[in-house]
Design a protein around this motif. Structure first.
Motif, mmCIF file in Angstrom:
data_model
loop_
_atom_site.group_PDB
_atom_site.id
_atom_site.type_symbol
_atom_site.label_atom_id
_atom_site.label_comp_id
_atom_site.label_asym_id
_atom_site.label_seq_id
_atom_site.Cartn_x
_atom_site.Cartn_y
_atom_site.Cartn_z
ATOM 1 N N HIS A 146 0.836 -1.201 0.000
ATOM 2 C CA HIS A 146 0.000 0.000 0.000
ATOM 3 C C HIS A 146 0.864 1.241 0.000
ATOM 4 O O HIS A 146 0.587 2.226 -0.695
ATOM 5 C CB HIS A 146 -0.937 0.010 1.205
ATOM 6 N N ALA A 150 1.075 4.028 -2.790
ATOM 7 C CA ALA A 150 0.808 5.437 -2.472
ATOM 8 C C ALA A 150 1.901 6.327 -3.030
ATOM 9 O O ALA A 150 1.633 7.392 -3.601
ATOM 10 C CB ALA A 150 0.695 5.624 -0.962
ATOM 11 N N ARG A 153 1.425 6.604 -6.613
ATOM 12 C CA ARG A 153 0.315 7.514 -6.927
ATOM 13 C C ARG A 153 0.754 8.960 -6.830
ATOM 14 O O ARG A 153 0.351 9.800 -7.629
ATOM 15 C CB ARG A 153 -0.835 7.255 -5.961
ATOM 16 N N ILE A 200 -2.470 10.537 -1.311
ATOM 17 C CA ILE A 200 -2.077 9.495 -0.359
ATOM 18 C C ILE A 200 -3.308 8.738 0.123
ATOM 19 O O ILE A 200 -3.313 7.512 0.231
ATOM 20 C CB ILE A 200 -1.325 10.114 0.839
ATOM 21 N N GLY A 202 -5.927 8.149 -1.342
ATOM 22 C CA GLY A 202 -6.421 7.188 -2.319
ATOM 23 C C GLY A 202 -7.213 7.731 -3.479
ATOM 24 O O GLY A 202 -7.673 6.960 -4.321
#
Lengths: 223, 540
Positions: A146, A150, A153, A200, A202
């Motif tokens: 994850h 992140a 992303r 962060i 999402g």
């Protein structure tokens, strides 16, 4: 009362006149602003900025770009302490303002964080620029994949998300693993921070883009 | 003397009794039969009072028409005969009153009939089966059905007198009831009649609907009657019959008081119940007969008035009622009434050849002209000028942050000298070209010519106030002087006014002026040097 007033006045006048030779009040002192080197009782002011290992070779590469504006324009002595791996800054005689030292220190610090020299130079030139850092775990506790996702992303493909944020908000962003640093004016940093936090947490990049567009349009309208 | 009947019968017999003869239509046969029928008809004529025909019309008449004539004559005759038979049955002593020769004749006829019975009976049966519409049969039927009546009479006479009566049905009781019914219904004049004859007459009308037994009895009477013309009794009966039936007017049947009972009678007739109100009607009948003409008219009027009043009280017919929905009237009742209403709908156009031709012409002309009624989109007015949309650039910015802020700062403080904020060179070029074009167009279209706009490149800036150099799309330029004071100032160093100058400054200034003038003078081409030299020498 009037007699007393006149008497006092008289007394004053009387007192002022007959005492020219006695201890005159010294004129109001005019203090000019202290020069940097005079501060702290003539001792020299200096700052030390530690160099992280990953910035060692870039420092070596860009040393002249760093050295020149500091030494020439800000009139601050700069040197690299190789043994301690620190950059040291010191005021000179002709340093005009004590804030120069701080600015130079910030500039070097920014470089150490990861910003490019042309970006960090802005710190020297403008007062209102700040560097803000935060970690991903401050926003949301992410572990393992994850976290990696992140980070991915945040930067986007080829860094385009990061650049989009930078261009829209007139800031510079450095993503160092889990640490994120932002350089820019206060309001711009706020906007950039919001975008990064939403990433962060999402939200997809498209959403962030649309928000940025609105924001940038609003920012452009201000002038 | 041969009676017409005998003559007719004789002629009939003469024609033929062979059945096969009748199968093929023959003219002489039909003629003979018709003649015979006519004779028979004529013979019966005196007895029959109600028939509209004086003689049987044969020439040019259809078999059906002839039969109808016969029927018209014979039906009332039959009924009267039945009555007579009944009467005789009740009072057999009267038979003895009849004349002897009549009796003889009667007996003879009876015998004749009985003989004929056997012969023609078979044919009769055959006829019954065959279809009546065939012309072949009509002639046969004509002749034979006349006999049929008599045959039936004679037949039934013999057989059924004893066969019908049983413990439930007593003929005598039936007779009594019918007599009473008759009295009630018709209200015939009783004064003219004897009590017995009256009863007989009253019975006759109803008896037609009753069983065969009544008919049979009356038939026997009628058969007897036929032969005995001269009997006053019968004649009287006939007359009385006539009176009773002839004088029966509308009021007798459908007057107020009697109408109820006649309706009741219709119900009870089949059930053979006894009515109770017979007495009242006897009284009414007597009163009716005693009224004068005026009183009768008044009665008529009264009845009419009553009718109208009744109609008024009753609920109106639906056509008179105003707004009526389908539920409030009978089914299909609107079809019977001639309705008139407005049609709010234009009637559908009748498509004729002309209409289609006209349409086609129209279409052709439209196509040739190209005048299609196409729907055109209404042009949307843009409410405000489209502002420059800054696109999100996701490439690394080429300028450093410092430069960006520098530009910002410069734009804030000094907008004129700030560089253009276009992102691309191409855009810049495009905007430049467009500006030139716009300028030319404006020059052509406006009365007040506007000068060239100030282009932000290395051009000479004159110190003209900005107002004079106004352009149509004004940029963010103030109305202050274009050039800054320091740009205007062409001197250098400290400038001091006259008042500020010290003596030393004035001297210095003068010395400078002299030096310049001397330099200028030295440059000028030296003409008349001799004169100059002398002048200069004198001056020094």
């Amino acid at each position: 009362m009037s007699i007393e007033a006149s008497a006092t006045m008289e007394i004053e006048t009387v007192s002022s006149e007959p005492k020219p030779e006695s201890n005159p009040l010294p004129p109001k002192p005019k203090f000019e602003p202290l020069k940097a080197h005079e501060m702290s009782d003539g001792r020299v002011q200096f700052r030390k900025v530690s160099v992280p290992p990953h910035r060692y070779s870039p420092l070596k590469k860009y040393w002249m770009d760093i050295y020149t504006p500091i030494y020439e324009h800000m009139k601050i002595d700069i040197r690299m302490n190789l043994k301690a791996r620190k950059v040291e800054l010191k005021t000179r005689q002709d340093t005009p303002d004590i804030s120069n030292l701080q600015k130079c220190a910030d500039f070097v610090q920014a470089f150490m964080l990861g910003f490019d020299v042309p970006d960090a130079i802005a710190l020297l030139r403008l007062d209102e620029l700040y560097v803000e850092s935060f970690e991903i775990k401050d926003v949301k506790t992410l572990r393992g994949e994850h976290l990696s996702r992140a980070i991915g992303r945040l930067s986007g493909k080829g860094g385009k998300t990061k650049f989009a944020i930078e261009n829209a908000t007139k800031t510079r962003i450095v993503i160092a693993d889990t640490k994120i640093h932002m350089l820019g004016s206060f309001a711009n940093i706020k906007i950039a921070r919001d975008s990064l936090c939403s990433l962060i947490l999402g939200s997809p990049a498209g959403k962030v883009y649309s928000k940025l567009r609105q924001v940038s349009a609003r920012l452009a309208e201000r002038f | 003397m041969v009676t017409p009947v005998e003559a007719a019968v004789e002629s009939l017999r003469q024609i033929s009794t062979e059945p096969p003869v009748w199968l093929v239509p023959k003219q002489e046969l039909s003629q003979a039969v018709r003649a015979a029928s006519k004779l028979l008809f004529a013979s019966l004529k005196p007895h029959c009072t109600k028939s509209p025909f004086d003689e049987l019309l044969i020439e040019g008449f259809d078999a059906e028409q002839i039969w109808q004539q016969i029927d018209l004559q014979s039906q009332p005759l039959l009924s009267s005969l039945r009555r007579e038979v009944k009467k005789f049955e009740k009072h057999p002593e009267e038979i003895s009153k009849l004349k002897v020769d009549v009796e003889g004749g009667k007996k003879k006829v009876l015998e004749e009939i009985e003989t004929e019975n056997v012969v023609v009976n078979d044919d009769d049966d055959e006829d019954d089966d065959i279809d009546m519409d065939e012309e072949d049969e009509d002639e046969e039927e004509e002749g034979e059905e006349k006999e049929k009546g008599r045959e039936e009479e004679s037949e039934n006479e013999g057989e059924e007198k004893g066969g019908i009566e049983d413990k439930f049905l007593k003929i005598k009781e039936l007779q009594e009831y019918l007599e009473e019914d008759e009295a009630r219904e018709f209200g015939t004049n009783k004064k003219k009649r004897k009590a017995e004859t009256k009863k007989h007459e009253e019975d006759t009308e109803d008896e037609e609907e009753e069983g065969d037994d009544e008919e049979n009895e009356d038939d026997t009477d009628e058969a007897e009657e036929e032969e005995e013309d001269e009997l006053g009794l019968f004649g009287g009966d006939d007359e009385s019959d006539e009176d009773d039936l002839g004088n029966a007017r509308y009021e007798d049947f459908f007057s107020r008081k009697k109408s109820k009972d006649s309706e009741d009678k219709a119900k009870y007739r089949d059930m053979l119940e006894e009515d109770s109100g017979s007495d009242d009607e006897h009284v009414d009948k007597k009163r009716k007969d005693g009224l004068s003409k005026h009183e009768k008219e008044l009665d008529e009027l009264r009845s009419k008035i009553e009718q109208m009043e009744k109609a008024n009280l009753d609920p109106k017919v639906w056509t008179m009622r105003g707004e009526v929905t389908a539920a409030q009237r009978q089914k299909n009742s609107a079809l019977e009434v001639d309705l008139d209403f407005e049609h709010n709908v234009r009637p559908a156009p009748v498509i004729t050849e002309e209409v289609t031709a006209s349409l086609e012409d129209l279409i052709k002309t439209r196509i040739s002209e190209g005048l299609f009624d196409d729907v055109q989109k209404a042009p949307t007015l843009s409410s405000k000028a489209p502002r420059e949309v800054k696109e999100l650039d996701d490439n690394k910015s080429k300028k450093g942050l410092a430069e960006i802020y520098e530009e910002e700062f410069v734009q804030k403080t000094d907008p004129a000298s700030a560089p253009l904020t276009f992102s691309d060179e191409l855009k810049k070029e495009a905007s430049m070209l467009f500006k030139k074009l716009c300028l030319k167009l404006d020059a052509l279209s406006h009365f007040h010519f506007t000068p060239k706009p100030v282009v932000e490149d290395m051009s000479i800036q004159t110190n003209v106030p900005a107002l004079a150099m106004e352009e149509i799309a004004p940029m963010a330029v103030s109305d202050a002087a274009m050039l800054a004071p320091e740009e205007v100032f062409s001197g250098k160093g400290d400038i001091k006014e006259e008042a500020e100058m010290t003596k030393a400054d004035r001297k210095k200034r003068r010395a400078n002026k002299k030096r310049k003038f001397k330099a200028k003078a030295a440059k000028r081409p030296r003409a008349n040097t001799s004169v100059r030299n002398s002048d200069e020498g004198s001056k020094v």
